[in-house]
Design a protein around this motif. Structure first.
Motif, short mmCIF file in Angstrom:
data_model
loop_
_atom_site.label_atom_id
_atom_site.label_comp_id
_atom_site.label_asym_id
_atom_site.label_seq_id
_atom_site.Cartn_x
_atom_site.Cartn_y
_atom_site.Cartn_z
N THR A 147 -19.58 19.45 3.06
CA THR A 147 -19.21 18.75 4.79
C THR A 147 -20.76 18.38 5.32
OG1 THR A 147 -19.20 21.06 5.65
CG2 THR A 147 -17.70 20.31 4.72
N ALA A 148 -20.21 17.55 6.64
CA ALA A 148 -21.04 17.28 7.51
C ALA A 148 -21.34 18.09 8.81
CB ALA A 148 -21.25 15.78 7.91
N GLY A 149 -21.07 19.34 8.76
CA GLY A 149 -21.20 20.67 9.36
C GLY A 149 -22.66 20.74 10.23
N SER A 150 -22.71 21.08 11.32
CA SER A 150 -24.38 21.01 11.96
C SER A 150 -24.44 22.66 10.67
CB SER A 150 -24.38 21.03 13.03
OG SER A 150 -23.04 22.25 13.92
N ARG A 151 -23.51 23.30 10.90
CA ARG A 151 -24.30 24.72 10.61
C ARG A 151 -23.64 25.13 9.03
NH1 ARG A 151 -23.35 29.78 14.88
NH2 ARG A 151 -23.74 31.50 13.18
N SER A 152 -22.71 25.57 8.87
CA SER A 152 -21.77 26.05 7.65
C SER A 152 -21.26 25.24 7.06
CB SER A 152 -20.72 26.66 8.04
OG SER A 152 -20.45 26.86 8.82
N SER A 153 -22.82 23.96 6.53
CA SER A 153 -22.21 22.33 5.71
C SER A 153 -21.71 23.09 4.49
CB SER A 153 -23.52 21.22 6.01
OG SER A 153 -24.59 22.13 5.64
N VAL A 161 -16.28 37.71 6.96
CA VAL A 161 -16.24 35.84 7.67
C VAL A 161 -15.33 35.48 6.82
CG1 VAL A 161 -17.05 33.76 7.34
CG2 VAL A 161 -18.87 35.67 7.61
N ARG A 162 -14.28 34.44 7.89
CA ARG A 162 -12.54 33.52 7.01
C ARG A 162 -13.02 32.09 7.83
NH1 ARG A 162 -8.02 34.93 10.62
NH2 ARG A 162 -6.83 33.66 10.08
N THR A 163 -13.48 31.53 6.26
CA THR A 163 -13.24 30.48 7.28
C THR A 163 -12.19 28.92 6.70
OG1 THR A 163 -15.76 30.75 6.14
CG2 THR A 163 -15.75 28.59 6.21
N VAL A 164 -11.88 28.72 7.57
CA VAL A 164 -11.44 27.24 7.10
C VAL A 164 -11.99 26.04 6.65
CG1 VAL A 164 -8.88 25.77 7.67
CG2 VAL A 164 -8.92 28.64 8.26
N VAL A 165 -11.81 25.32 5.75
CA VAL A 165 -12.10 24.01 5.84
C VAL A 165 -11.08 23.41 5.33
CG1 VAL A 165 -13.70 22.94 4.37
CG2 VAL A 165 -13.88 24.98 4.22
N ARG A 182 -11.92 16.94 5.87
CA ARG A 182 -13.72 16.61 6.38
C ARG A 182 -14.91 16.85 5.34
NH1 ARG A 182 -12.66 14.61 10.37
NH2 ARG A 182 -12.61 15.55 12.28
N GLY A 186 -23.31 17.34 12.11
CA GLY A 186 -24.46 17.72 13.54
C GLY A 186 -25.61 17.90 12.61
N ASP A 232 -17.18 24.58 13.59
CA ASP A 232 -18.11 23.45 13.79
C ASP A 232 -18.16 22.49 13.62
OD1 ASP A 232 -20.83 22.74 12.80
OD2 ASP A 232 -20.53 23.56 9.92
N THR A 233 -19.57 21.58 14.23
CA THR A 233 -18.98 20.10 13.64
C THR A 233 -20.05 19.60 13.52
OG1 THR A 233 -20.13 20.34 16.33
CG2 THR A 233 -17.03 20.10 16.49
N PHE A 287 -13.69 25.37 10.22
CA PHE A 287 -13.21 27.14 11.38
C PHE A 287 -13.59 28.16 10.67
CE2 PHE A 287 -10.15 24.48 13.73
CZ PHE A 287 -10.33 23.40 12.79
N ALA A 346 -14.13 32.40 11.50
CA ALA A 346 -14.41 33.61 11.95
C ALA A 346 -15.09 34.66 11.10
CB ALA A 346 -12.99 34.40 12.78
#
Lengths: 179, 574
Positions: A140-146, A108-112, A116, B499, B496-497, B477, B479
């Motif tokens: 973060t307020a994200g829906s999945r990887s919060s 997994v590559r994640t950019v935060v 945000r 929600g 991600d957004t 973001f 991948a």
């Protein structure tokens, strides 16, 4: 890249702090201890099962084969897995973003983006405290990887990263809600 | 209504309309016209509406019925215990309800909403006014009959309702909303909304008449409600009804004979019944939820009101819309019907974690409506992901099928059906070409398009989603590449957004690895450029925080190595 290039004198050495960094190596020990505990916990029922057939006249398997296999697999896993996991980890704090890559099975590559981030914590469990390690948790307020977690940082480093992120958020010239 | 400065002199007329005054009989009575006169009334600590007591007692009755159930079914001395329990329950529950009522108070000040509650555990909750995203007014059937309403206070930070006032009078509820709004607008130094913003006819975007609600329900089939119905039937003994209907006319024997003679017929019959029941229950649920659906634009907020028994009013500030989701299924699409949902932070979401903006709308009306919420440009062509995804999906589906069939084949009794000399489950392998077709369909319906204004992702064969993700709302973001994806050189991209959690996320699954990384870089670059431009527009200067010395960076041990080259972003496209 675009502007405000620093004096040419310093560009000789590549900047230390832009590279992707690995975690503190002692996190492997923490993971190993945790995995060892888990393997023992899983091994117990197997051992018990083996023991119940100890005096059976017609055992399905010779005594010790099952628990022996379990022990070997558990030990190998405990020794190897944290190493693989450690190798897969990398992170970096760049001017506007936190970058992270991890995962043995799934990379997994994640950019935060820093803007945000809702808030940042540094947490420790008992073992991590023993090794003076901190775990950076970025919400973060994200829906999945919060929640984005970076484990195994030396505590002062984790706290310094936290403060840097906090400063970035506080000094944001845009007066708008992060969500 | 030119009331020059509402809430500027709130204490002067505080006594004009006490909030505990008798509520108006109708739910859609307009709120107090002169809001400035009533704002003061919520500044002092307020109790809930007295009828709350009645509603709470009513709500506790089902528990009492369950306790008394043995006695009700079989009134004999043996079941006297449940009567005693029932009395005990009354002795405990009724004072508790009264105490709860007495110990609950709320007040609204220009800075915050303060709710104090709790009998044994005193809780004191203050919600800063500027954090309030939405004041939702909800009325269920009983509340509507009594002219009271439940007020839900939502904030951005929490995923649930931050506080709720259950129940206040209807006009008090509108007063609260008005008060919060005028306080909010004052802090924003904008003119307070003087008008009666609850008028739904001002700028109506979308309405549903009963015919459309029925049609909308008919197009949606859900076994979910069916399961609910069946669990409810457990309580009321359906056999009794079946017997009364069928046996009385001597038809039950015919049916049972037929079923035993042709087991396939029995299976078909039950599946058919389930489908029809699921269909009907879907329609009923839809009608009760979306009856009288009305969506209107109020300044910069979307407001909606719908419901048959429970009337729900919701607000979606346009700026808080994180993503647009266009949904359909093959049947709806064949007739040109779509559903429009948005992703926001907060409650009042459907099963998918989204807020429904228009449950059922024709394609021609859909785009203008969606454009009012957020301007976007729907691409005609989507880019496909790698065709290797067919292989992966086919492989995965085959494994699942194999895992499902293997135990059946192994344990299939010799006396059961054998077709053509082999056990019936072997024939399940006939489905394998179908799986290939399914994988191809999945591939065909999966695509993405990146534009300056955002990312468009569509996916799904039976439940089709089209996500519109605006650049400025990108959040995180990622991948990812699983073990099998790495073997084929594929990656999954996910932006991600903000929600709630959902079942379906706008992932772009199985892109060629290089393309996925490049896409992630491009998207992040766009996001960054957008915000840099904004900061420049705001401050008239480039992001001052990012001067080389000020940049956040990893702490290095040797701090004398101080200067750094302008750090490259992680996403160098070259």
């Amino acid at each position: 890249m675009e502007a405000s290039s620093p004096p040419a004198a310093v560009s000789a050495a590549p900047p230390d702090d832009d590279r992707i960094r690995s975690l503190d190596a002692s996190i492997q020990a923490v993971w190993r201890i945790k995995l060892a505990g888990l393997s023992l916990f899983l091994l117990l029922p197997v051992l018990f099962y083996d023991l119940t057939f100890l005096f059976s006249p017609d055992p399905w398997l010779p005594f010790g084969v099952l628990s022996g296999t379990g022990l070997v697999v558990g030990t190998a896993f405990t020794l190897l897995w944290p190493r693989l996991r450690y190798r897969s980890w990398g992170f970096a704090l760049w001017p506007e973003e936190l970058y992270r890559e991890h995962g043995v099975i799934t990379h997994v590559r994640t950019v935060v983006p820093l803007r945000r981030i809702q808030h940042v914590d540094v947490s420790q469990d008992l073992l991590e405290r023993e090794f003076a390690l901190g775990r950076l948790v970025v919400h973060t307020a994200g829906s999945r990887s919060s929640d984005v977690v970076i484990p195994g940082l030396p505590l002062p480093e984790a706290e310094r990263i936290r403060d840097e992120i906090k400063r970035f958020i506080l000094e944001d010239p845009l007066l708008e809600d992060p969500v | 209504m030119p009331s020059s400065s509402p809430a500027s002199d709130p204490d002067a007329s505080a006594s004009e309309s006490p909030p505990d005054a008798a509520p108006p009989p109708s739910a859609d009575a307009p709120p107090a016209a002169d809001s400035s006169a009533t704002l003061g009334t919520v500044r002092e600590p307020q109790r809930l509406h007295p009828l709350t007591l009645l509603l709470r007692v009513g709500a506790s009755l089902p528990a009492l019925v369950i306790i008394l159930l043995p006695t009700l079914q079989n009134p004999s001395s043996e079941n006297a215990l449940s009567v005693v329990l029932g009395l005990l329950y009354g002795l405990v529950a009724l004072p508790a309800i009264v105490m709860q009522y007495l110990r609950f108070s709320y007040r609204i000040t220009p800075q915050q909403i303060v709710i104090q509650k709790g009998v044994l555990n005193r809780k004191n909750r203050s919600i800063p006014i500027e954090r309030v995203q939405n004041i939702q007014i909800e009325q269920n059937l009983f509340a509507r009959l009594l002219g009271v309403a439940k007020v839900n206070i939502e904030t951005a930070g929490s995923s649930g309702t931050e506080g709720s006032l259950e129940y206040v009078g209807v006009d008090a509820a509108h007063e609260i909303r008005q008060a919060v709004r005028s306080f909010q607008h004052r802090t924003a130094e904008a003119p307070a909304p003087d008008e009666d913003t609850d008028d739904p006819h001002r700028d109506t975007l979308y309405t549903m008449n009963l015919r459309r609600v029925l049609l909308s329900g008919a197009f949606r089939f859900s076994l979910f409600y069916l399961a609910l119905i069946f669990s409810a039937l457990e309580l009321i003994d359906p056999e009794l009804i079946v017997e009364r209907v069928l046996r009385s006319e001597g038809r039950i024997e015919q049916v049972t004979d037929l079923m035993t003679a042709y087991p396939a017929l029995a299976i078909l019959g039950s599946v058919g019944t389930a489908v029809v029941l699921g269909w009907i229950s879907g329609i009923l649920v839809h009608v009760s939820r979306y009856y009288g659906f009305r969506l209107w634009l109020d300044d910069d907020k979307l407001r909606k009101r719908h419901g048959l028994f429970t009337v729900t009013e919701g607000t979606v500030p346009l700026g808080k819309v994180q993503a647009l989701i266009l949904r359909t299924n093959p049947l709806m699409r064949a007739f040109g019907w779509y559903g429009l949902e948005v992703q926001t932070v907060g409650t009042d979401v459907n099963e998918q974690g989204h807020r429904v903006i228009a449950p059922f709308v024709q394609y021609d009306d859909l785009l203008p409506l969606a454009q009012r919420i957020r301007s976007f440009d729907l691409p005609d062509q989507f880019r496909s992901v790698s065709p290797l995804t067919i292989r992966r999906r086919f492989f995965r589906y085959s494994v699942v099928l194999g895992l499902a069939l293997a135990p059946l084949i192994y344990f299939w009794p010799v006396t059961w059906w054998h077709l053509g000399g082999v056990a019936l489950p072997w024939w399940g392998l006939v489905l394998v070409p179908g799986l290939l077709g399914w994988a191809v369909l999945q591939y065909r319906h999966h695509g993405y398009k990146q534009r300056d204004d955002g990312l468009y992702v569509r996916r799904g064969v039976l439940s089709r989603h089209l996500w519109v993700l605006p650049t400025e709302k990108f959040h995180v973001f990622a991948a990812t590449a699983s073990l099998f994806q790495r073997r084929l050189g594929l990656k999954t991209l996910y932006v991600d957004t903000a929600g709630a959690a959902s079942f379906a996320y706008p992932e772009v699954i199985d892109l060629p690895a290089g393309e996925a990384d490049a896409l992630l870089d491009t998207l992040y670059h766009r996001f960054k450029t957008l915000y840099r431009t904004r900061i420049e527009a705001e401050t008239g200067d480039a992001d001052t925080r990012l001067s080389p010395d000020e940049r956040p960076r990893l702490p290095v041990e040797h701090t004398d190595a101080h200067v750094s080259a302008p750090s490259s972003p992680p996403t160098d496209e070259s």
